[in-house]
Motif scaffolding. Structure first.
Motif, PDB file in Angstrom:
ATOM      1  N   ALA A 137      -1.881  -6.447   6.055  1.00 46.61           N
ATOM      2  CA  ALA A 137      -2.890  -7.307   5.424  1.00 46.61           C
ATOM      3  C   ALA A 137      -4.281  -6.697   5.554  1.00 46.61           C
ATOM      4  O   ALA A 137      -5.149  -6.929   4.711  1.00 46.61           O
ATOM      5  N   MET A 138      -4.487  -5.899   6.614  1.00 43.60           N
ATOM      6  CA  MET A 138      -5.799  -5.298   6.836  1.00 43.60           C
ATOM      7  C   MET A 138      -5.602  -3.971   7.572  1.00 43.60           C
ATOM      8  O   MET A 138      -4.794  -3.872   8.494  1.00 43.60           O
ATOM      9  N   LEU A 139      -6.333  -2.938   7.164  1.00 42.04           N
ATOM     10  CA  LEU A 139      -6.257  -1.629   7.802  1.00 42.04           C
ATOM     11  C   LEU A 139      -7.657  -1.171   8.169  1.00 42.04           C
ATOM     12  O   LEU A 139      -8.493  -0.934   7.285  1.00 42.04           O
ATOM     13  N   ALA A 140      -7.913  -1.057   9.472  1.00 40.91           N
ATOM     14  CA  ALA A 140      -9.205  -0.553   9.952  1.00 40.91           C
ATOM     15  C   ALA A 140      -9.110   0.950  10.118  1.00 40.91           C
ATOM     16  O   ALA A 140      -8.183   1.470  10.744  1.00 40.91           O
ATOM     17  N   TYR A 173     -14.492   2.079   8.024  1.00 40.10           N
ATOM     18  CA  TYR A 173     -14.432   0.954   7.098  1.00 40.10           C
ATOM     19  C   TYR A 173     -13.116   0.200   7.318  1.00 40.10           C
ATOM     20  O   TYR A 173     -12.216   0.648   8.040  1.00 40.10           O
ATOM     21  N   VAL A 174     -13.035  -0.958   6.661  1.00 41.27           N
ATOM     22  CA  VAL A 174     -11.835  -1.794   6.767  1.00 41.27           C
ATOM     23  C   VAL A 174     -11.364  -2.141   5.362  1.00 41.27           C
ATOM     24  O   VAL A 174     -12.146  -2.615   4.525  1.00 41.27           O
ATOM     25  N   LEU A 175     -10.080  -1.894   5.115  1.00 40.53           N
ATOM     26  CA  LEU A 175      -9.464  -2.267   3.840  1.00 40.53           C
ATOM     27  C   LEU A 175      -8.723  -3.588   4.017  1.00 40.53           C
ATOM     28  O   LEU A 175      -8.016  -3.780   5.006  1.00 40.53           O
ATOM     29  N   ILE A 176      -8.884  -4.496   3.054  1.00 46.70           N
ATOM     30  CA  ILE A 176      -8.220  -5.797   3.114  1.00 46.70           C
ATOM     31  C   ILE A 176      -7.378  -5.987   1.845  1.00 46.70           C
ATOM     32  O   ILE A 176      -7.836  -5.688   0.739  1.00 46.70           O
ATOM     33  N   ASN A 177      -6.154  -6.454   2.051  1.00 48.44           N
ATOM     34  CA  ASN A 177      -5.260  -6.716   0.926  1.00 48.44           C
ATOM     35  C   ASN A 177      -5.416  -8.181   0.517  1.00 48.44           C
ATOM     36  O   ASN A 177      -4.993  -9.091   1.227  1.00 48.44           O
ATOM     37  N   GLU A 178      -6.057  -8.386  -0.628  1.00 44.10           N
ATOM     38  CA  GLU A 178      -6.277  -9.747  -1.141  1.00 44.10           C
ATOM     39  C   GLU A 178      -5.422  -9.955  -2.387  1.00 44.10           C
ATOM     40  O   GLU A 178      -5.691  -9.364  -3.433  1.00 44.10           O
ATOM     41  N   ASN A 179      -4.373 -10.769  -2.228  1.00 45.53           N
ATOM     42  CA  ASN A 179      -3.503 -11.100  -3.360  1.00 45.53           C
ATOM     43  C   ASN A 179      -2.950  -9.855  -4.058  1.00 45.53           C
ATOM     44  O   ASN A 179      -2.891  -9.764  -5.285  1.00 45.53           O
ATOM     45  N   GLY A 180      -2.581  -8.866  -3.229  1.00 46.92           N
ATOM     46  CA  GLY A 180      -1.954  -7.660  -3.780  1.00 46.92           C
ATOM     47  C   GLY A 180      -2.923  -6.585  -4.206  1.00 46.92           C
ATOM     48  O   GLY A 180      -2.487  -5.531  -4.691  1.00 46.92           O
ATOM     49  N   GLY A 229      -1.199  -7.542  10.608  1.00 41.93           N
ATOM     50  CA  GLY A 229      -0.167  -8.145   9.775  1.00 41.93           C
ATOM     51  C   GLY A 229      -0.655  -9.387   9.067  1.00 41.93           C
ATOM     52  O   GLY A 229      -1.786  -9.836   9.241  1.00 41.93           O
ATOM     53  N   ARG A 230       0.231  -9.985   8.298  1.00 39.70           N
ATOM     54  CA  ARG A 230      -0.130 -11.169   7.514  1.00 39.70           C
ATOM     55  C   ARG A 230      -0.335 -12.401   8.387  1.00 39.70           C
ATOM     56  O   ARG A 230      -0.893 -13.396   7.937  1.00 39.70           O
ATOM     57  N   ASP A 231       0.126 -12.306   9.645  1.00 40.41           N
ATOM     58  CA  ASP A 231      -0.080 -13.417  10.573  1.00 40.41           C
ATOM     59  C   ASP A 231      -1.410 -13.315  11.317  1.00 40.41           C
ATOM     60  O   ASP A 231      -1.717 -14.135  12.182  1.00 40.41           O
ATOM     61  N   GLY A 232      -2.199 -12.285  10.991  1.00 37.78           N
ATOM     62  CA  GLY A 232      -3.509 -12.109  11.620  1.00 37.78           C
ATOM     63  C   GLY A 232      -3.458 -11.367  12.942  1.00 37.78           C
ATOM     64  O   GLY A 232      -4.507 -11.168  13.575  1.00 37.78           O
ATOM     65  N   LYS A 233      -2.281 -10.932  13.365  1.00 37.58           N
ATOM     66  CA  LYS A 233      -2.155 -10.207  14.628  1.00 37.58           C
ATOM     67  C   LYS A 233      -2.043  -8.707  14.380  1.00 37.58           C
ATOM     68  O   LYS A 233      -1.552  -8.291  13.321  1.00 37.58           O
ATOM     69  N   ILE A 234      -2.515  -7.919  15.365  1.00 40.38           N
ATOM     70  CA  ILE A 234      -2.400  -6.463  15.242  1.00 40.38           C
ATOM     71  C   ILE A 234      -0.921  -6.092  15.236  1.00 40.38           C
ATOM     72  O   ILE A 234      -0.160  -6.438  16.142  1.00 40.38           O
TER      73      ILE A 234
END
Length: 459
Positions: free
Chosen positions: A327-330, A338-345, A401-406
């Motif tokens: 869900a997110m890659l720092a 930078y940080v990449l965020i997956n928003e709705n694909g 992950g999608r659950d907000g945990k690393i």
């Protein structure tokens, strides 16, 4: 009356045309059809063939096709036949052509190598039967003289030597030791002298198996490595066979602990093969499937080729999470952060969420991070990281992950021998990876750049 010669000539031509059309042409077509029929070596189709007898100076082998369509050896022993070998010989006979008849009811066979033929084959198809004796090569190496019993004639054929010479009982025996379909396997157990590895197929009976290690640890398996192992097991073949008897008993007494035991489990039951090399200096190796089956001579290199350690069979992608689950890659390197965020694909930058990213570039980069595999293991357990440049890493990637945990972490350190030291969430220890990823981390500007438009050229 000056037109009479022309009319007479037309009548003559018409008569000749009629003769050619009604008499000569049908006769020629009939002759051609007969010639085509005569060219076939066998007078019955391949689908009707149910029996085959092959006799050479080494002895005779009798084979029959059972109701399931599989070929069985019925003499000099009863066992499964190598269907591919049998079908290859039958196909050569079925497609074989008679180039010309050399001699009908020959007085002597010696000039054609047929006095003592290299191979004699009897093909049975229901009530029909044909016996063919294979002799010497003809004028060309790709031709053979054959004595055809049904016509009592010596014919020159387009058969080739390799299809009929040096065929023995071993040629026609089934030589593959394990018979399975990869998608139907439920588990594979590899037992070595000091360890054991158990693999489970989590997607049995599906076209694409999904293998996991269940023992000695619970871990994802390297799907490519497992498939490679199974392909090698499919190709495991005997070089020779020692049937039950005094020789088998004597050799079996020298076989103590196997170098490798492989057990395959399916819904239909288990298959097991044990591989031995009692004396490495002798260059001999053996395989055993059961105490009452033959011992099989195998290439000793097979044992080494089938050996797999736990690290080889593990999923060696270090990050520890699949690209689709991120869900997110720092991203943090010496000059990029930078940080990449997956928003709705779709991927966006955390600090510029309204800016449109080059999705192709973002997806490729995330995939490279997630799929980076370890090439070599340096140390198995956690230890000092400073010697490997991992205290102040060259690059670090943290996946949420999608659950907000690393869910995953990948750290790259210093280089040595054209590889980079690395640690990851999936595997314990320090490893080495290929350095390519360090040069493939895009800048923000590269992620924000629009993909190059395809241009068409006119000619």
């Amino acid at each position: 009356m000056r037109y009479w010669p022309t009319i007479l000539l037309l009548l003559i031509l018409a008569g000749l045309g009629g003769y050619l059309y009604w008499i000569e042409l049908p006769a020629k077509q009939t002759e051609e059809k007969q010639a085509v029929t005569q060219q076939a070596l066998l007078s019955f189709p391949e689908s009707d063939i149910a029996g085959l007898s092959v006799t050479t100076p080494q002895g005779s082998v009798e084979m029959k096709r059972n109701e399931a369509g599989a070929w069985m050896i019925t003499a000099p022993l009863q066992t499964e036949a190598d269907t591919r070998e049998v079908q290859a010989m039958i196909r050569a006979l079925v497609t074989g052509k008679i180039l010309r008849t050399i001699e009908d009811k020959p007085g002597t066979l010696a000039p054609f190598g047929l006095e003592q033929p290299v191979t004699t084959i009897t093909v049975t198809a229901g009530p029909q039967q044909e016996t063919l004796a294979i002799g010497d090569n003809g004028p060309l190496s790709s031709t053979l003289y054959v004595l055809r019993q049904s016509t009592h004639s010596v014919v020159l054929t387009d058969l080739t030597t390799k299809s009929f010479v040096n065929k023995t009982l071993l040629t026609f025996r089934r030589k593959d030791l394990l018979h399975f379909v990869q998608a139907e396997l439920e588990r594979v157990r590899l037992t070595y002298p000091t360890t054991e590895i158990v693999l489970y197929n989590m997607a049995k009976n599906k076209p694409k198996p999904n293998w996991k290690i269940r023992y000695p640890i619970e871990a994802e398996a390297d799907q490519t490595e497992v498939r490679s192992l199974l392909f090698k097991l499919e190709d495991l073949k005997a070089l020779g066979m020692i049937d039950p008897g005094p020789e088998r008993t004597a050799i079996a007494q020298t076989l103590t602990a196997p170098q490798l035991k492989i057990a395959l489990h399916t819904a239909d039951g288990d298959q097991t093969v044990k591989l031995y090399q009692p004396d490495p200096a002798s260059g001999e190796a053996f395989a055993e499937t059961s105490p009452d089956a033959p011992l099989y001579r195998i290439n000793p290199m097979v044992i080494k080729d089938l050996a797999r350690d736990l690290f080889t069979l593990q999923d060696k992608r270090l990050l520890g999470v699949n690209p689709a689950d991120i869900a997110m890659l720092a991203v943090k390197t010496r000059d990029k952060h930078y940080v990449l965020i997956n928003e709705n694909g779709e991927w966006v930058l955390e600090d510029q969420p309204t800016e449109k990213l080059n999705q192709e570039a973002a997806i490729l980069f995330v995939s490279r991070v997630a799929n980076l595999p370890a090439e070599e293991r340096v140390i198995k357990q956690a230890g000092p990281l400073a010697p490997y440049g991992l205290v102040a890493p060259t690059a670090e990637f943290v996946a949420t992950g999608r659950d907000g945990k690393i869910a995953g972490r990948l750290t790259l350190g210093s280089q040595a021998n054209n590889l980079v030291y690395a640690t990851g969430e999936r595997l314990q220890g320090v490893f080495q990876v290929r350095p390519d990823l360090l040069a493939q981390v895009p800048t923000k500007a590269e992620l924000l750049a629009k993909p190059a438009e395809k241009t068409s050229s006119t000619h």
